[in-house]
Write a protein that holds these residues in place. Structure first.
Motif, PDB file in Angstrom:
ATOM      1  N   SER A 299       0.088  14.924   0.587  1.00 37.91           N
ATOM      2  CA  SER A 299       1.175  14.961  -0.609  1.00 37.91           C
ATOM      3  C   SER A 299       0.835  16.292  -1.214  1.00 37.91           C
ATOM      4  N   LYS A 300       1.907  16.951  -1.877  1.00 35.72           N
ATOM      5  CA  LYS A 300       1.857  18.039  -2.948  1.00 35.72           C
ATOM      6  C   LYS A 300       1.950  17.594  -4.115  1.00 35.72           C
ATOM      7  N   LEU A 301       1.937  16.362  -4.513  1.00 33.26           N
ATOM      8  CA  LEU A 301       2.264  15.599  -5.827  1.00 33.26           C
ATOM      9  C   LEU A 301       1.171  15.192  -6.630  1.00 33.26           C
ATOM     10  N   ILE A 302       0.395  14.585  -5.677  1.00 32.71           N
ATOM     11  CA  ILE A 302      -1.160  13.995  -6.152  1.00 32.71           C
ATOM     12  C   ILE A 302      -1.813  15.055  -6.655  1.00 32.71           C
ATOM     13  N   ARG A 303      -2.415  15.029  -8.031  1.00 32.21           N
ATOM     14  CA  ARG A 303      -3.256  15.870  -8.466  1.00 32.21           C
ATOM     15  C   ARG A 303      -4.817  15.732  -8.440  1.00 32.21           C
ATOM     16  N   ASN A 304      -5.434  16.876  -8.432  1.00 36.14           N
ATOM     17  CA  ASN A 304      -6.869  16.621  -8.488  1.00 36.14           C
ATOM     18  C   ASN A 304      -7.612  16.640  -9.557  1.00 36.14           C
ATOM     19  N   ARG A 305      -8.317  15.868 -10.084  1.00 36.28           N
ATOM     20  CA  ARG A 305      -8.761  15.915 -11.459  1.00 36.28           C
ATOM     21  C   ARG A 305      -9.506  16.849 -11.907  1.00 36.28           C
ATOM     22  N   THR A 306     -10.453  17.349 -10.891  1.00 37.88           N
ATOM     23  CA  THR A 306     -11.339  18.362 -11.136  1.00 37.88           C
ATOM     24  C   THR A 306     -10.593  19.753 -11.650  1.00 37.88           C
ATOM     25  N   GLU A 307      -9.371  20.113 -10.950  1.00 33.91           N
ATOM     26  CA  GLU A 307      -8.377  21.009 -11.251  1.00 33.91           C
ATOM     27  C   GLU A 307      -7.667  21.077 -12.733  1.00 33.91           C
ATOM     28  N   HIS A 308      -7.340  19.797 -13.006  1.00 39.07           N
ATOM     29  CA  HIS A 308      -6.436  19.661 -13.844  1.00 39.07           C
ATOM     30  C   HIS A 308      -7.153  19.105 -15.262  1.00 39.07           C
ATOM     31  N   LEU A 309      -8.383  18.264 -15.237  1.00 41.38           N
ATOM     32  CA  LEU A 309      -8.814  17.824 -16.428  1.00 41.38           C
ATOM     33  C   LEU A 309     -10.311  18.337 -16.632  1.00 41.38           C
TER      34      LEU A 309
ATOM     35  N   VAL B 216       0.716  -1.029  -0.014  1.00 47.69           N
ATOM     36  CA  VAL B 216      -0.038   0.073   0.099  1.00 47.69           C
ATOM     37  C   VAL B 216       1.033   1.185  -0.075  1.00 47.69           C
ATOM     38  N   LEU B 217       1.834   1.214   0.931  1.00 44.70           N
ATOM     39  CA  LEU B 217       2.697   2.488   0.900  1.00 44.70           C
ATOM     40  C   LEU B 217       3.630   2.800  -0.307  1.00 44.70           C
ATOM     41  N   LEU B 218       4.095   1.513  -0.697  1.00 45.13           N
ATOM     42  CA  LEU B 218       4.981   1.949  -2.107  1.00 45.13           C
ATOM     43  C   LEU B 218       4.133   2.175  -3.267  1.00 45.13           C
ATOM     44  N   SER B 219       2.937   1.625  -3.233  1.00 45.57           N
ATOM     45  CA  SER B 219       1.998   1.996  -4.379  1.00 45.57           C
ATOM     46  C   SER B 219       1.417   3.487  -4.185  1.00 45.57           C
ATOM     47  N   ALA B 220       1.279   4.074  -2.988  1.00 49.31           N
ATOM     48  CA  ALA B 220       1.226   5.420  -2.850  1.00 49.31           C
ATOM     49  C   ALA B 220       2.269   6.414  -3.267  1.00 49.31           C
ATOM     50  N   MET B 221       3.633   5.781  -2.945  1.00 58.56           N
ATOM     51  CA  MET B 221       4.566   6.436  -3.255  1.00 58.56           C
ATOM     52  C   MET B 221       4.961   6.697  -5.007  1.00 58.56           C
ATOM     53  N   VAL B 222       4.563   5.440  -5.560  1.00 56.21           N
ATOM     54  CA  VAL B 222       4.786   5.204  -6.997  1.00 56.21           C
ATOM     55  C   VAL B 222       3.731   6.392  -7.563  1.00 56.21           C
ATOM     56  N   ASN B 223       2.291   6.518  -6.893  1.00 58.94           N
ATOM     57  CA  ASN B 223       1.489   7.314  -7.502  1.00 58.94           C
ATOM     58  C   ASN B 223       1.852   8.649  -7.262  1.00 58.94           C
ATOM     59  N   GLU B 224       2.580   9.044  -6.266  1.00 58.55           N
ATOM     60  CA  GLU B 224       3.282  10.401  -5.873  1.00 58.55           C
ATOM     61  C   GLU B 224       4.338  11.033  -6.850  1.00 58.55           C
ATOM     62  N   VAL B 225       5.104  10.098  -7.270  1.00 59.78           N
ATOM     63  CA  VAL B 225       6.100  10.376  -7.998  1.00 59.78           C
ATOM     64  C   VAL B 225       5.783  10.445  -9.413  1.00 59.78           C
ATOM     65  N   VAL B 226       4.705  10.020  -9.970  1.00 50.67           N
ATOM     66  CA  VAL B 226       4.123  10.101 -11.286  1.00 50.67           C
ATOM     67  C   VAL B 226       3.227  11.278 -11.387  1.00 50.67           C
ATOM     68  N   GLU B 227       2.684  11.919 -10.083  1.00 51.28           N
ATOM     69  CA  GLU B 227       1.620  12.820 -10.200  1.00 51.28           C
ATOM     70  C   GLU B 227       0.365  12.331 -10.657  1.00 51.28           C
ATOM     71  N   ALA B 228       0.050  11.057 -10.017  1.00 53.47           N
ATOM     72  CA  ALA B 228      -1.260  10.469 -10.449  1.00 53.47           C
ATOM     73  C   ALA B 228      -2.402  11.397 -10.033  1.00 53.47           C
TER      74      ALA B 228
END
Length: 517
Positions: free
Chosen positions: A261-271, A217-229
């Motif tokens: 996290s300041k890397l995860i993106r909000n879909r509403t804001e971006h897409l 769970v933690l590593l999946s979260a970190m992967v999502n962070e670094v790719v700015e999911a």
């Protein structure tokens, strides 16, 4: 100190004895019941034919054993079945086996003399563990061969582990003032006729599988962070409409890790921005690859599988699992097959399949980070050096892939692999100990795969220079692991780093990190 016999032994109690090496004590009331149970058997068996008391064993049960040979019969059973081979089971797993056998005896339905449970408790508390081999048990009539080696040590024969060395049991007992077991009635059969090897090993598998899931769970979260999911795939609103406990638990854990996290993106804001409609081809992926986007759906069933396996194994741990069952309350002896290991075998097979899938998810997330054509964000193999001259994480990817492939092969179920034996007396068996040991191997392998994934994530973080934008949980893990595995640019052998980072994963509770932050 953990009191055995006072109440049901829980997973956390078991972990304290095995991993913290906490001592145990025997509940006085339960010990009194063990004594009463033994006395009833002695009186009840005086003029009756009872399997394993005055008969042979298995297909030899049609032969009556004379009174003068009754005790020798028990010694013969132990010695003849001490026939294991292959690798020695690690001492901490043998300790788990001993705790499981002791807890079964403390249910006071096995007809054993109190001397047996007292000796078992002494050996556990002194961290003396018999030398028991991996190969031998078929998981019906109990873990006969593995438990025979336990019986051999109890009567002061064979070899034992103590303080990192192997000793002759008789010599070590003499030096420590330990009296070997004296057979009183059916102690030989009672020791052998149970599911305690598969159960003890299975309990350790569950504890370690839970830790793997936390890290995944933690590593999946970190992967999502670094790719700015985007954030919606682990949102409460998306997951709550799928009515599975595991999926929603995993979603909640991801949200907890990533809340700051300041890397995860909000879909509403971006897409969901009208300006995007003017583009014919979107630079940003509208949806992430499945290994990033479907974490709750992949890890959710694994969560549920671990919980189910834990419930079954704890039930087995607290059960009477030998034959016959000596019931002093109802003044009777009942013959049957409580030694049969199908409950444990099936859960171990399900668990190893689930953990294999967890390793597959880890490998796919790793591949995403290493393949620049997929992520379009990092250099090939997250190489922080000169492309073509340096290799980054290229070498360790081979290790991860080959290890996952081994997991996939090991995932063939033992539960459906019965082979009749014992002159066809045991015509359908569980192979439960094999299943538990194979599951342990899958878990061992998966720690290796997650180690490589974590090392790659840290290299990706350093490439981006995004440490200050990580969630507090991710940043904490980054700092702790970088203390033992520094950032590298030039190529160096990685096998020692793998060993150190794996030890960190094994020894650290990821869930504690999540809760503390």
């Amino acid at each position: 100190m953990v009191n055995i016999g006072q109440s049901q032994l829980r997973t956390e109690d078991f972990a304290r004895i095995i991993y913290a090496q906490e001592e145990l004590s025997l509940n006085e009331a339960a010990l009194g019941q063990v004594s009463a149970n033994y006395k009833f058997l002695k009186q009840f068996a005086a003029n009756k034919l009872i399997y394993g008391i005055n008969t042979g064993f298995g297909p030899m049960a049609q032969y009556k054993v004379s009174d003068e040979n009754l005790l020798q019969l028990q010694y013969n059973l132990i010695r003849s079945h001490s026939s294991g081979s292959g690798n020695l089971i690690p001492p901490h797993l043998v300790r788990a086996l001993m705790v499981a056998r002791l807890n079964s005896f403390m249910q006071a339905r096995s007809g054993v003399h109190p001397e047996l449970v007292e000796l078992l408790a002494t050996l556990i508390n002194k961290n003396i563990t018999p030398c028991i081999y991996e190969h031998g048990g078929v998981g019906a009539s109990g873990d006969l061969v593995q438990l025979a080696h336990l019986g051999l040590a109890l009567i002061g024969e064979g070899e034992v582990h103590h303080e990192g060395k192997i000793h002759e049991a008789a010599e070590l007992y003499a030096s420590l003032g330990i009296k070997p077991l004296t057979i009183h009635a059916r102690e030989g059969l009672a020791v052998l006729n149970g599911t305690s090897a598969m159960t003890g090993i299975g309990m350790t598998n569950i504890i370690r599988a839970e830790k793997l899931l936390q890290w995944s769970v933690l590593l999946s979260a970190m992967v999502n962070e670094v790719v700015e999911a985007y954030d919606d795939h682990f949102s409460y609103e998306l997951n709550i409409v799928k009515l599975h406990r595991g999926q929603n638990e995993i979603g909640a854990q991801l949200r907890e890790v990533l809340k700051d996290s300041k890397l995860i993106r909000n879909r509403t804001e971006h897409l969901y921005n009208p300006d995007n409609l003017d583009q014919e081809v979107f630079e940003d992926k509208v949806q992430e690859y499945y290994s990033l986007r479907c974490v709750t759906q992949v890890l959710g069933p694994i969560y549920d599988t671990i919980r189910q396996a834990e419930e079954v194994l704890v039930n087995e741990l607290n059960s009477v699992n030998d034959n016959p069952v000596i019931d002093h309350d109802n003044q009777n002896v009942f013959h049957g097959g409580n030694f049969h290991g199908d409950y444990v075998s099936l859960e171990m097979d399900k668990l190893k399949i689930a953990i294999t899938k967890l390793s597959m998810l880890s490998e796919r997330q790793l591949n995403y980070l290493l393949n620049n054509k997929l992520n379009q964000k990092f250099p090939p193999f997250v190489n922080l050096g000169v492309l073509g001259l340096n290799f980054g994480m290229q070498g360790v990817q081979f290790t991860a892939v080959s290890t996952v492939a081994e997991n996939q092969s090991l995932s063939f179920p033992m539960y459906v692999h019965s082979i009749p034996n014992n002159n066809d007396n045991q015509d359908i068996v569980s192979m439960g100990c094999n299943a538990a040991l194979m599951t342990k191997k899958v878990i061992d392998n998966t720690f290796e795969v997650l180690t490589i994934q974590l090392m790659t994530i840290l290299q990706a973080i350093d490439y981006l220079g995004c440490q200050e934008k990580l969630s507090s949980v991710s940043a904490d893990v980054y700092q702790q692991v970088r203390a033992i595995f520094p950032k590298f640019v030039e190529d160096q052998p990685k096998y020692k780093d793998l060993k150190q980072v794996r030890a960190y994963l094994e020894q650290t509770d990821a869930l504690t990190s999540i809760q503390q932050n």
